[in-house]
Design a protein around this motif. Structure first.
Motif, PDB file in Angstrom:
ATOM      1  N   TYR A 165       0.832  -1.212   0.000  1.00 58.26           N
ATOM      2  CA  TYR A 165       0.000   0.000   0.000  1.00 58.26           C
ATOM      3  C   TYR A 165       0.867   1.262   0.000  1.00 58.26           C
ATOM      4  O   TYR A 165       0.598   2.211  -0.755  1.00 58.26           O
ATOM      5  CB  TYR A 165      -0.908  -0.045   1.227  1.00 58.26           C
ATOM      6  CG  TYR A 165      -1.604   1.252   1.561  1.00 58.26           C
ATOM      7  CD1 TYR A 165      -2.665   1.712   0.794  1.00 58.26           C
ATOM      8  CD2 TYR A 165      -1.205   2.013   2.659  1.00 58.26           C
ATOM      9  CE1 TYR A 165      -3.320   2.892   1.113  1.00 58.26           C
ATOM     10  CE2 TYR A 165      -1.856   3.183   2.983  1.00 58.26           C
ATOM     11  CZ  TYR A 165      -2.899   3.623   2.211  1.00 58.26           C
ATOM     12  OH  TYR A 165      -3.534   4.796   2.525  1.00 58.26           O
ATOM     13  N   THR A 166       1.903   1.271   0.808  1.00 58.50           N
ATOM     14  CA  THR A 166       2.805   2.429   0.862  1.00 58.50           C
ATOM     15  C   THR A 166       3.481   2.654  -0.476  1.00 58.50           C
ATOM     16  O   THR A 166       3.611   3.793  -0.948  1.00 58.50           O
ATOM     17  CB  THR A 166       3.855   2.224   1.963  1.00 58.50           C
ATOM     18  OG1 THR A 166       3.189   1.984   3.212  1.00 58.50           O
ATOM     19  CG2 THR A 166       4.749   3.428   2.094  1.00 58.50           C
ATOM     20  N   LEU A 167       3.927   1.575  -1.109  1.00 57.98           N
ATOM     21  CA  LEU A 167       4.566   1.699  -2.421  1.00 57.98           C
ATOM     22  C   LEU A 167       3.585   2.215  -3.471  1.00 57.98           C
ATOM     23  O   LEU A 167       3.913   3.092  -4.274  1.00 57.98           O
ATOM     24  CB  LEU A 167       5.138   0.347  -2.843  1.00 57.98           C
ATOM     25  CG  LEU A 167       5.759   0.266  -4.243  1.00 57.98           C
ATOM     26  CD1 LEU A 167       6.965   1.196  -4.350  1.00 57.98           C
ATOM     27  CD2 LEU A 167       6.155  -1.157  -4.577  1.00 57.98           C
ATOM     28  N   LEU A 168       2.359   1.699  -3.447  1.00 59.73           N
ATOM     29  CA  LEU A 168       1.381   2.095  -4.463  1.00 59.73           C
ATOM     30  C   LEU A 168       0.918   3.536  -4.296  1.00 59.73           C
ATOM     31  O   LEU A 168       0.470   4.147  -5.271  1.00 59.73           O
ATOM     32  CB  LEU A 168       0.179   1.152  -4.426  1.00 59.73           C
ATOM     33  CG  LEU A 168       0.415  -0.262  -4.958  1.00 59.73           C
ATOM     34  CD1 LEU A 168      -0.848  -1.098  -4.855  1.00 59.73           C
ATOM     35  CD2 LEU A 168       0.913  -0.227  -6.396  1.00 59.73           C
ATOM     36  N   THR A 169       1.006   4.086  -3.081  1.00 64.72           N
ATOM     37  CA  THR A 169       0.647   5.496  -2.932  1.00 64.72           C
ATOM     38  C   THR A 169       1.591   6.393  -3.734  1.00 64.72           C
ATOM     39  O   THR A 169       1.165   7.432  -4.250  1.00 64.72           O
ATOM     40  CB  THR A 169       0.656   5.899  -1.456  1.00 64.72           C
ATOM     41  OG1 THR A 169       1.929   5.579  -0.875  1.00 64.72           O
ATOM     42  CG2 THR A 169      -0.446   5.217  -0.696  1.00 64.72           C
TER      43      THR A 169
ATOM     44  N   LEU B  89      -5.349  18.105  -5.130  1.00 62.95           N
ATOM     45  CA  LEU B  89      -5.234  16.823  -4.427  1.00 62.95           C
ATOM     46  C   LEU B  89      -3.798  16.486  -4.049  1.00 62.95           C
ATOM     47  O   LEU B  89      -3.587  15.537  -3.273  1.00 62.95           O
ATOM     48  CB  LEU B  89      -5.798  15.699  -5.306  1.00 62.95           C
ATOM     49  CG  LEU B  89      -7.304  15.727  -5.553  1.00 62.95           C
ATOM     50  CD1 LEU B  89      -7.697  14.615  -6.509  1.00 62.95           C
ATOM     51  CD2 LEU B  89      -8.066  15.601  -4.248  1.00 62.95           C
ATOM     52  N   VAL B  90      -2.830  17.220  -4.585  1.00 60.97           N
ATOM     53  CA  VAL B  90      -1.428  16.895  -4.319  1.00 60.97           C
ATOM     54  C   VAL B  90      -1.082  16.986  -2.830  1.00 60.97           C
ATOM     55  O   VAL B  90      -0.508  16.031  -2.265  1.00 60.97           O
ATOM     56  CB  VAL B  90      -0.498  17.779  -5.173  1.00 60.97           C
ATOM     57  CG1 VAL B  90       0.943  17.677  -4.695  1.00 60.97           C
ATOM     58  CG2 VAL B  90      -0.588  17.364  -6.637  1.00 60.97           C
ATOM     59  N   PRO B  91      -1.364  18.089  -2.109  1.00 52.88           N
ATOM     60  CA  PRO B  91      -1.016  18.111  -0.681  1.00 52.88           C
ATOM     61  C   PRO B  91      -1.758  17.058   0.132  1.00 52.88           C
ATOM     62  O   PRO B  91      -1.187  16.482   1.073  1.00 52.88           O
ATOM     63  CB  PRO B  91      -1.397  19.533  -0.237  1.00 52.88           C
ATOM     64  CG  PRO B  91      -2.334  20.036  -1.261  1.00 52.88           C
ATOM     65  CD  PRO B  91      -1.948  19.376  -2.538  1.00 52.88           C
ATOM     66  N   VAL B  92      -3.006  16.780  -0.242  1.00 52.78           N
ATOM     67  CA  VAL B  92      -3.750  15.739   0.479  1.00 52.78           C
ATOM     68  C   VAL B  92      -3.093  14.375   0.267  1.00 52.78           C
ATOM     69  O   VAL B  92      -2.913  13.594   1.208  1.00 52.78           O
ATOM     70  CB  VAL B  92      -5.213  15.713   0.019  1.00 52.78           C
ATOM     71  CG1 VAL B  92      -6.002  14.645   0.765  1.00 52.78           C
ATOM     72  CG2 VAL B  92      -5.855  17.076   0.198  1.00 52.78           C
TER      73      VAL B  92
ATOM     74  N   ALA C 294       2.264   9.648  -8.880  1.00 54.01           N
ATOM     75  CA  ALA C 294       2.793   9.926 -10.223  1.00 54.01           C
ATOM     76  C   ALA C 294       1.670  10.017 -11.247  1.00 54.01           C
ATOM     77  O   ALA C 294       1.646  10.924 -12.100  1.00 54.01           O
ATOM     78  CB  ALA C 294       3.792   8.845 -10.616  1.00 54.01           C
ATOM     79  N   PHE C 295       0.696   9.092 -11.173  1.00 45.83           N
ATOM     80  CA  PHE C 295      -0.420   9.130 -12.115  1.00 45.83           C
ATOM     81  C   PHE C 295      -1.372  10.284 -11.813  1.00 45.83           C
ATOM     82  O   PHE C 295      -2.109  10.718 -12.695  1.00 45.83           O
ATOM     83  CB  PHE C 295      -1.186   7.808 -12.064  1.00 45.83           C
ATOM     84  CG  PHE C 295      -0.574   6.722 -12.895  1.00 45.83           C
ATOM     85  CD1 PHE C 295      -0.949   6.550 -14.213  1.00 45.83           C
ATOM     86  CD2 PHE C 295       0.386   5.885 -12.372  1.00 45.83           C
ATOM     87  CE1 PHE C 295      -0.391   5.564 -14.997  1.00 45.83           C
ATOM     88  CE2 PHE C 295       0.963   4.888 -13.132  1.00 45.83           C
ATOM     89  CZ  PHE C 295       0.578   4.725 -14.458  1.00 45.83           C
ATOM     90  N   LEU C 296      -1.353  10.776 -10.579  1.00 45.87           N
ATOM     91  CA  LEU C 296      -2.223  11.902 -10.231  1.00 45.87           C
ATOM     92  C   LEU C 296      -1.710  13.210 -10.822  1.00 45.87           C
ATOM     93  O   LEU C 296      -2.494  14.001 -11.373  1.00 45.87           O
ATOM     94  CB  LEU C 296      -2.319  12.008  -8.706  1.00 45.87           C
ATOM     95  CG  LEU C 296      -3.026  13.242  -8.145  1.00 45.87           C
ATOM     96  CD1 LEU C 296      -4.503  13.222  -8.515  1.00 45.87           C
ATOM     97  CD2 LEU C 296      -2.858  13.320  -6.631  1.00 45.87           C
TER      98      LEU C 296
END
Length: 361
Positions: free
Chosen positions: A186-190, A285-288, A195-197
């Motif tokens: 989960y940590t890795l996928l965040t 959404l970046v800071p969140v 990157a995709f965000l």
């Protein structure tokens, strides 16, 4: 261990033997000399376990004085000294203890942080996925323009929302099951989701701020094709780019003598509005999401009060050589107390029980 040698112990305490104790017993086993910090440590070279360094004096008196604690818990006496929380063992099953599982039990504060962070990730990923699906199915006005003119951005946004939902599902599995492997994934996928965000946000911002008019001109002339131009003409109720005579696709409403206006102004204004809202939403959404990433990175290993996997580290596991060192120390203590004969018998019995005689230790 000394049950079979009571007679020897009693004879060793007789007056005839009290004054004739020889020097401590020296047996043919590795002698413990401590662990040095250098790379040429004798213990590391011999493969001995670090458990031979165990010194009870290093620990707190609250842990060692178990009798004082038991007396304090007895009928009406003063309470014993407070014991530091160890986070495991039988104490985890007492009522009121901070543990995981069952009813009315408490989560760690780190698990609550992970819960809130993953809830935020689930919410904005779900909202983004709903917005993308509504666009793909053309359920709102002029959605077909986005599918034609902003297809790469829409595809990347859909991938980002899908990956965010997948990440949140893995996060829920790790949080609710206290599975640290799931939480590591989960940590890795965040980070991958991050990157995709930002990718569609960067693309839409660059398209919006750097010569949007020229990009729209090139898109209408080269990228859209006849079918793409006709879909935009139908959505905006226009004909041609500047007029029906300039790069128009003939349809039932667009023909040479049509009174419909050109499409440049309409598509330019629509693209300005859509691209502006797109990159603002993505960058908002970046800071969140950074907070979600930090929460996952800092808290995913602390969902329970247990440290690590609850297993003995490999360097502290006992092996044959380490047992020989411990037995040598014990034999020397017995030799000082009861004499070398009793110590030798005890050591031989221990060797035979542990199978050390065959190893030559």
């Amino acid at each position: 261990m000394l049950a079979d040698f009571n007679a020897d112990l009693s004879s060793s305490h007789s007056p005839s033997n009290s004054g004739s104790h020889p020097s401590p017993l020296h047996l043919e086993v590795p002698h413990y000399a401590g662990i040095s910090s250098g790379p040429s440590s004798p213990v590391s070279a011999s493969g001995l376990s670090l458990s031979v360094n165990y010194l009870p004096a290093k620990f707190s008196d609250n842990i060692l004085n178990a009798r004082a604690r038991l007396r304090g818990k007895g009928g009406g006496g003063e309470k014993g000294p407070a014991v530091p929380k160890q986070g495991g063992g039988l104490a985890a099953f007492k009522s009121g203890e901070a543990r995981i599982g069952g009813k009315s039990l408490r989560w760690t504060r780190f698990k609550w942080i992970l819960f809130v962070a993953n809830l935020l990730l689930s919410l904005y990923s779900l909202v983004a996925m709903i917005a993308c699906l509504l666009t793909w199915f053309a359920t709102w006005q002029h959605a077909d323009i986005i599918r034609v003119a902003n297809n790469p951005e829409l595809v990347l946004s859909t991938l980002a929302a899908s990956l965010g939902m997948l990440t949140s599902v893995i996060g829920w599995a790790g949080i609710l099951l206290n599975n640290r492997t799931f939480l590591a994934v989960y940590t890795l996928l965040t980070w991958v989701t991050f990157a995709f965000l930002v990718t569609p946000g960067y693309i839409t911002y660059r398209r919006y701020s750097l010569n949007l008019e020229g990009k729209i001109n090139d898109m209408w002339a080269n990228a859209l094709g006849a079918m793409g131009r006709m879909r935009i003409q139908n959505q905006l109720s226009c004909c041609g780019y500047f007029s029906p005579y300039v790069e128009a696709t003939v349809s039932q409403t667009c023909y040479a003598r049509s009174i419909l206006p050109g499409c440049k102004k309409g598509i330019w204004e629509y693209e300005e509005r859509i691209l502006s809202n797109w990159f603002k939403a993505a960058f908002a959404l970046v800071p969140v999401h950074i907070c979600v990433m930090l929460a996952a990175l800092m808290c995913s290993n602390h969902v329970t009060y247990r440290f690590g996997k609850g297993m003995m580290p490999e360097r502290y596991r006992l092996n044959v050589g380490s047992m020989a060192v411990i037995m040598d120390q014990y034999a020397n203590q017995l030799a000082e107390q009861y004499g070398p004969e009793v110590a030798g018998k005890v050591l031989e019995r221990s060797k035979s029980n542990l199978g050390l005689a065959q190893t030559g230790l």
